[in-house]
Motif scaffolding. Sequence first.
Motif, PDB file in Angstrom:
ATOM      1  N   ARG A 120     -50.216 -46.255  26.023  1.00 27.85           N
ATOM      2  CA  ARG A 120     -51.372 -46.123  26.918  1.00 27.85           C
ATOM      3  C   ARG A 120     -52.510 -47.056  26.494  1.00 27.85           C
ATOM      4  NH1 ARG A 120     -52.022 -41.027  26.238  1.00 27.85           N
ATOM      5  NH2 ARG A 120     -50.410 -40.545  27.786  1.00 27.85           N
ATOM      6  N   ASP A 121     -52.815 -47.083  25.213  1.00 30.31           N
ATOM      7  CA  ASP A 121     -53.898 -47.933  24.719  1.00 30.31           C
ATOM      8  C   ASP A 121     -53.392 -49.017  23.776  1.00 30.31           C
ATOM      9  OD1 ASP A 121     -55.990 -46.451  26.062  1.00 30.31           O
ATOM     10  OD2 ASP A 121     -55.688 -44.876  24.570  1.00 30.31           O
ATOM     11  N   ALA A 122     -52.096 -49.333  23.867  1.00 29.21           N
ATOM     12  CA  ALA A 122     -51.496 -50.361  23.012  1.00 29.21           C
ATOM     13  C   ALA A 122     -51.837 -50.115  21.547  1.00 29.21           C
ATOM     14  CB  ALA A 122     -51.948 -51.757  23.447  1.00 29.21           C
ATOM     15  N   ARG A 123     -51.610 -48.903  21.115  1.00 27.12           N
ATOM     16  CA  ARG A 123     -52.018 -48.497  19.776  1.00 27.12           C
ATOM     17  C   ARG A 123     -51.133 -49.130  18.710  1.00 27.12           C
ATOM     18  NH1 ARG A 123     -53.533 -42.417  19.242  1.00 27.12           N
ATOM     19  NH2 ARG A 123     -55.469 -43.298  18.481  1.00 27.12           N
ATOM     20  N   LEU A 124     -51.725 -49.344  17.547  1.00 25.35           N
ATOM     21  CA  LEU A 124     -51.040 -49.989  16.429  1.00 25.35           C
ATOM     22  C   LEU A 124     -50.622 -48.914  15.420  1.00 25.35           C
ATOM     23  CD1 LEU A 124     -50.273 -52.842  15.544  1.00 25.35           C
ATOM     24  CD2 LEU A 124     -52.459 -52.986  14.344  1.00 25.35           C
ATOM     25  N   ILE A 125     -49.320 -48.904  15.092  1.00 20.72           N
ATOM     26  CA  ILE A 125     -48.740 -47.850  14.280  1.00 20.72           C
ATOM     27  C   ILE A 125     -48.386 -48.376  12.900  1.00 20.72           C
ATOM     28  CG2 ILE A 125     -46.962 -46.044  14.190  1.00 20.72           C
ATOM     29  CD1 ILE A 125     -48.763 -46.010  16.695  1.00 20.72           C
ATOM     30  N   ALA A 126     -48.918 -47.742  11.870  1.00 23.74           N
ATOM     31  CA  ALA A 126     -48.449 -47.997  10.511  1.00 23.74           C
ATOM     32  C   ALA A 126     -47.307 -47.041  10.216  1.00 23.74           C
ATOM     33  CB  ALA A 126     -49.583 -47.791   9.508  1.00 23.74           C
ATOM     34  N   SER A 127     -46.402 -47.466   9.354  1.00 23.21           N
ATOM     35  CA  SER A 127     -45.217 -46.654   9.092  1.00 23.21           C
ATOM     36  C   SER A 127     -45.189 -46.186   7.646  1.00 23.21           C
ATOM     37  CB  SER A 127     -43.948 -47.447   9.406  1.00 23.21           C
ATOM     38  OG  SER A 127     -42.809 -46.693   9.089  1.00 23.21           O
ATOM     39  N   GLY A 128     -45.180 -44.870   7.467  1.00 28.98           N
ATOM     40  CA  GLY A 128     -44.973 -44.274   6.152  1.00 28.98           C
ATOM     41  C   GLY A 128     -43.498 -43.988   5.990  1.00 28.98           C
ATOM     42  N   GLY A 129     -42.695 -45.046   5.926  1.00 31.47           N
ATOM     43  CA  GLY A 129     -41.249 -44.888   5.838  1.00 31.47           C
ATOM     44  C   GLY A 129     -40.799 -44.720   4.412  1.00 31.47           C
ATOM     45  N   ALA A 130     -39.480 -44.696   4.223  1.00 35.17           N
ATOM     46  CA  ALA A 130     -38.884 -44.384   2.931  1.00 35.17           C
ATOM     47  C   ALA A 130     -38.607 -45.647   2.130  1.00 35.17           C
ATOM     48  CB  ALA A 130     -37.594 -43.607   3.126  1.00 35.17           C
ATOM     49  N   GLU A 131     -38.879 -45.579   0.843  1.00 39.92           N
ATOM     50  CA  GLU A 131     -38.364 -46.558  -0.094  1.00 39.92           C
ATOM     51  C   GLU A 131     -37.057 -45.995  -0.638  1.00 39.92           C
ATOM     52  OE1 GLU A 131     -39.685 -49.426  -0.472  1.00 39.92           O
ATOM     53  OE2 GLU A 131     -41.469 -49.005   0.695  1.00 39.92           O
ATOM     54  N   SER A 132     -36.029 -46.839  -0.738  1.00 36.71           N
ATOM     55  CA  SER A 132     -34.715 -46.334  -1.096  1.00 36.71           C
ATOM     56  C   SER A 132     -34.546 -46.253  -2.607  1.00 36.71           C
ATOM     57  CB  SER A 132     -33.629 -47.222  -0.496  1.00 36.71           C
ATOM     58  OG  SER A 132     -33.896 -48.581  -0.727  1.00 36.71           O
ATOM     59  N   THR A 133     -34.138 -45.093  -3.083  1.00 36.20           N
ATOM     60  CA  THR A 133     -33.887 -44.853  -4.486  1.00 36.20           C
ATOM     61  C   THR A 133     -32.540 -44.164  -4.625  1.00 36.20           C
ATOM     62  OG1 THR A 133     -36.255 -44.565  -4.873  1.00 36.20           O
ATOM     63  CG2 THR A 133     -34.768 -43.769  -6.593  1.00 36.20           C
ATOM     64  N   PRO A 134     -31.633 -44.675  -5.469  1.00 37.99           N
ATOM     65  CA  PRO A 134     -30.313 -44.063  -5.570  1.00 37.99           C
ATOM     66  C   PRO A 134     -30.388 -42.575  -5.887  1.00 37.99           C
ATOM     67  CG  PRO A 134     -30.365 -46.147  -6.758  1.00 37.99           C
ATOM     68  CD  PRO A 134     -31.779 -45.847  -6.349  1.00 37.99           C
ATOM     69  N   GLY A 135     -29.585 -41.788  -5.181  1.00 40.32           N
ATOM     70  CA  GLY A 135     -29.504 -40.362  -5.433  1.00 40.32           C
ATOM     71  C   GLY A 135     -30.614 -39.544  -4.827  1.00 40.32           C
ATOM     72  N   ARG A 136     -31.492 -40.169  -4.079  1.00 38.72           N
ATOM     73  CA  ARG A 136     -32.630 -39.455  -3.516  1.00 38.72           C
ATOM     74  C   ARG A 136     -32.528 -39.422  -1.995  1.00 38.72           C
ATOM     75  NH1 ARG A 136     -38.850 -41.669  -3.935  1.00 38.72           N
ATOM     76  NH2 ARG A 136     -39.908 -39.992  -2.835  1.00 38.72           N
ATOM     77  N   ASP A 137     -32.801 -38.260  -1.409  1.00 37.02           N
ATOM     78  CA  ASP A 137     -32.824 -38.152   0.046  1.00 37.02           C
ATOM     79  C   ASP A 137     -33.981 -38.992   0.558  1.00 37.02           C
ATOM     80  OD1 ASP A 137     -33.236 -37.323   2.732  1.00 37.02           O
ATOM     81  OD2 ASP A 137     -32.228 -35.434   2.313  1.00 37.02           O
ATOM     82  N   LEU A 138     -33.670 -39.979   1.401  1.00 38.05           N
ATOM     83  CA  LEU A 138     -34.678 -40.937   1.849  1.00 38.05           C
ATOM     84  C   LEU A 138     -35.778 -40.294   2.673  1.00 38.05           C
ATOM     85  CD1 LEU A 138     -32.365 -43.910   2.798  1.00 38.05           C
ATOM     86  CD2 LEU A 138     -33.630 -43.559   0.695  1.00 38.05           C
TER      87      LEU A 138
END
Length: 381
Positions: A120-138
């Motif tokens: 609607r307002d062409a909003r800008l989204i930052a992403s708090g995504g996952a950093e991958s670490t072995p053995g950890r649920d992303l």
Amino acid sequence: MTTGLIEDDVLPDARERLDGVADGLHAALTAGTPEEYERDAGPVFALLKRTRATTMLVPAECGGKGMTAEAAVRFQVALGRSAPSAAIATTMHHYKIAALGQVAAGGDEGARTILRGIARDARLIASGGAESTPGRDLRNLGSQAVRDASGYRVSGLKRPCSLSGSMDVLSLMVELRAPDGSPEGFAQAFVEAAAEGVEREPFWRSPLFLAAESHAVRLSDVRVPPDQVFPLRGETGRLFASDCYSWFQLLISASYLGVAHCLAEATPTGRRLGSRGWTGATAGLRALEAGLLEAARATDAGAPAGDRLNLAVAARDRVEDAIGGIGARLLRAAGGAAFARTSFHTLLAGGLNALAFHPPQRGARDGIGLESLHPDVKDRD
């Protein structure tokens, strides 16, 4: 005004790539120079919003431009050529929207509601995504959303978080909790950047890609309405995670190719003719982009999620393996005079190696969304 960009064989269709997403974007963007935008990418972020290029991957039925993956890859290369940090930062915006768009295309009204609000307002989204670490649920980043009578209260910390200064909304992976603290699964929470309890903190110290605004964002008991929390349950959650990775590989790799194109501009036109180093390097960039475009076309064709993921990660790995060497060849081709006059090109050449630090990093390719990786892709070192 001198732009520092020229129409030639470095990226001859740059205007078409940019204006194909937003008419007039090329002229507006090239009113400044890459060096200016690396000091402050704020004007680029504002321009992308004003031209609605930020809605590039929002489905048309949700108010966006509904562009293809192929067009998005081409766009990010062209943007990275003009504004390196801006391309890398906005990858975090586009990939999350694209993955949510896949869910919306499947008929999920909650995803459609969120995407309509973004468009609607062409909003800008930052992403708090996952950093991958072995053995950890992303999905488990330590951020929580506790349910109450009127929605959720979100607390957590994301660092680094690109677009931390220019974002309108933060899309954050959270662990859902009932009022008594019992777990209720995972979700994406879309948090207003101006909400009470959202704080930015310094984090990024490197001069490389400083304009990407990759600092820390801390959330302390931030209220989020229920329609801005998208649960990730069952097959929908797994597909969303897989699509996030697929789109991210395509767009982040394209952005780094754009950075390399920006570096290619450092070689004066007169030095390019007959320079085997420069000619070979730019040919290498075209070949790497061809691999990304092949993976993008598989996405556009609706290939199975596992096939899309494997093609995208393999294409990203080819870029990662080659781009540092290409950068060194381009820096050498530019000559000692360019090296002596400014540190800008040296920073670009060094920055190309940072692609290796984006998830899923080699040696850390386990967890939700990555289950369908082939062994040769998953374990590539």
